[in-house]
Design an enzyme around this catalytic site. Structure first.
Site, mmCIF file in Angstrom:
data_model
loop_
_atom_site.group_PDB
_atom_site.id
_atom_site.type_symbol
_atom_site.label_atom_id
_atom_site.label_comp_id
_atom_site.label_asym_id
_atom_site.label_seq_id
_atom_site.Cartn_x
_atom_site.Cartn_y
_atom_site.Cartn_z
ATOM 1 N N VAL A 28 38.417 -98.113 -49.517
ATOM 2 C CA VAL A 28 38.995 -99.218 -49.327
ATOM 3 C C VAL A 28 38.644 -100.059 -48.306
ATOM 4 O O VAL A 28 38.939 -101.287 -48.370
ATOM 5 C CB VAL A 28 40.829 -98.597 -48.861
ATOM 6 C CG1 VAL A 28 41.656 -99.472 -48.240
ATOM 7 C CG2 VAL A 28 41.209 -97.669 -49.609
ATOM 8 N N ASP A 207 51.146 -85.413 -50.443
ATOM 9 C CA ASP A 207 50.813 -86.724 -50.237
ATOM 10 C C ASP A 207 51.897 -87.558 -50.853
ATOM 11 O O ASP A 207 52.461 -88.312 -49.953
ATOM 12 C CB ASP A 207 49.575 -87.334 -51.329
ATOM 13 C CG ASP A 207 49.274 -88.903 -51.561
ATOM 14 O OD1 ASP A 207 48.594 -89.107 -50.369
ATOM 15 O OD2 ASP A 207 49.870 -89.411 -52.431
ATOM 16 N N LYS A 211 54.684 -90.204 -48.546
ATOM 17 C CA LYS A 211 55.016 -91.519 -48.903
ATOM 18 C C LYS A 211 56.643 -91.555 -49.221
ATOM 19 O O LYS A 211 56.995 -92.559 -48.586
ATOM 20 C CB LYS A 211 54.368 -91.995 -49.881
ATOM 21 C CG LYS A 211 52.924 -91.826 -50.102
ATOM 22 C CD LYS A 211 52.264 -92.185 -51.364
ATOM 23 C CE LYS A 211 50.880 -92.080 -51.209
ATOM 24 N NZ LYS A 211 49.899 -92.388 -52.258
#
Length: 426
Positions: A28, A207, A211
């Site tokens: 990223v 994960d 979120k």
């Protein structure tokens, strides 16, 4: 009652762009730098890149004016206006973010774990020190869910959140839908870079849980400890479950859900049967999808690429441009909350048994003791009696009641393995 505070907007400066320091030059981070180098937005200037063993990361296409460093403290003490934290995890990333905010700098991050566990605290710190904290890339990659909630849906009262929040799991499950087995698809996902060598965070649901807790704070306006949400792994789902799901007019996806009704909060993360007509069934590969249900505006769907360097980098650069424009966040009142409710849904239960007379009657009796009604029983031909898979679907019930029933049923002498229990989203 607490509030997500908003700091004073950054001053508009027509003569000087915001100076940007990137922490973490991986997938990223390098994509963010690439966008800045190629699009050259006049409001933004990349000045620093921090990474451990930074010499191996240097790229010829990065402007020569950029300072490459493996000294985090030096970069934090530099004249950078904004720290872009893309290293991930709680430590040392959390310490870097806090130091940057304490110094009055702004921070842009894609770190879902840090925001899930400490986001509210860090936002208050940013406001107190005159900086900003933005994390549009922390949920659903390049899909603008977070700015959509903060800006486009701030006037509504969101009552329910449900979605596909992990691209790795979506890739695995959509491949299994085509007939592949879990272990083979996982190897393929790892080879393609979609899954880590240790995929537990993704396939175990951790994960997606992080979120979901972020979305709950922004959409449902409740602060919850992510560890209150107990995720279910996708690891026990097999090709036979997709075959049975098709017979039921469904497919299987990892679904994160949260609901607030009459002041009671419920949440879950795990593999779930979804109807083929549901938008959630259309999401394939590494795509993400979020459905928000508002009291006044009804359902709103966000969909797009939820993984990968470029999509996530787009969200990061969008946050940077927002900062450069002097934008400020809408103040959203939030309150600390506990997950006390249960999502009452229909359930799919797959049994694997050594066949003998009376099994269905014993399962029915075990469910009846918890006042759970059977909806249907399905059994495919072609399997040996000593390893027979069959499925029972039940009417909407409390997960705790079904858990008690299955604890007794799994002790039956015919059971070869623990039953697979999946929610059905209707």
């Amino acid at each position: 009652m607490t509030e997500v505070l908003s700091a004073t907007p950054l001053p508009a400066e027509s003569t000087r762009p915001l100076r940007i320091a990137i922490f973490g030059f991986g997938t990223v981070g390098s994509s963010v730098a690439r966008i800045l180098a190629e699009s050259q937005p006049r409001q933004l200037q990349l000045t620093h890149v921090f990474n451990r063993n930074v010499a191996r990361k240097k790229a010829a296409w990065v402007p020569e004016s950029v300072t490459w460093s493996e000294d985090a403290e030096a970069v934090l003490a530099s004249d950078a206006d904004v720290i872009v934290e893309l290293a991930g995890g709680l430590d040392p990333a959390g310490a870097w973010v806090r130091k940057a905010l304490e110094a009055g700098k702004s921070v842009v991050t894609a770190n879902k774990k840090l925001i899930a566990f400490h986001g509210a605290e860090l936002e208050r710190l940013a406001a107190a020190k005159g900086g900003h904290l933005k994390y549009g890339a922390a949920v659903a990659g390049g899909v603008p869910v977070i700015p959509g909630i903060e800006q486009g849906l701030a006037g509504d009262s969101i009552e329910r959140v449900e979605g596909i929040l992990n691209g790795t799991c979506n890739f695995i499950l959509s491949k299994m839908e085509e007939g592949a087995e879990y272990a083979d698809v996982l190897k393929d996902a790892q080879a393609k870079g979609y899954a880590e060598a240790d995929p537990t965070e993704d396939v175990g649901g951790f994960d997606a849980r992080a979120k979901l807790s972020i979305l709950m704070r922004l959409a449902l306006r409740v602060e919850v400890d992510p560890e209150q949400i107990v995720p279910s792994a996708i690891t026990e789902v097999s090709a036979i479950d997709f075959a049975y799901a098709r017979e039921l007019g469904c497919t299987i996806r990892q679904i994160a859900r949260a609901d607030k009704a009459n002041g009671i909060l419920a949440a879950s993360v795990g593999p779930t049967l979804v109807g083929l007509r549901s938008p959630l069934a259309w999401s394939r590969g590494t795509e993400n999808m979020v459905v928000l249900s508002g009291k006044y505006g009804g359902d709103v769907v966000f969909s797009g690429h939820g993984a990968g360097g470029h999509p996530t980098a787009v969200a990061v650069v969008s946050d940077l441009l927002s900062l450069a424009a002097g934008s400020r966040r809408v103040q959203l009142p939030t309150e600390k909350a506990h997950i006390a409710g249960e999502l009452e849904t229909a359930h799919y239960i797959r049994f694997l048994v050594n066949d003998r007379p009376g099994i269905v009657a014993e399962i029915t009796a075990g469910l009846a003791r918890e006042r759970i009604n059977i909806r249907a029983i399905a059994q495919k031909a072609g399997y040996p009696a000593h390893g027979l898979p069959f499925v029972v679907t039940v009417e909407p019930c409390k997960p705790s009641a079904l858990k008690r029933a299955l604890e007794g049923i799994r002790c039956l002498d015919c059971m070869i393995a623990s039953p697979l229990n999946l929610q059905m989203l209707e």
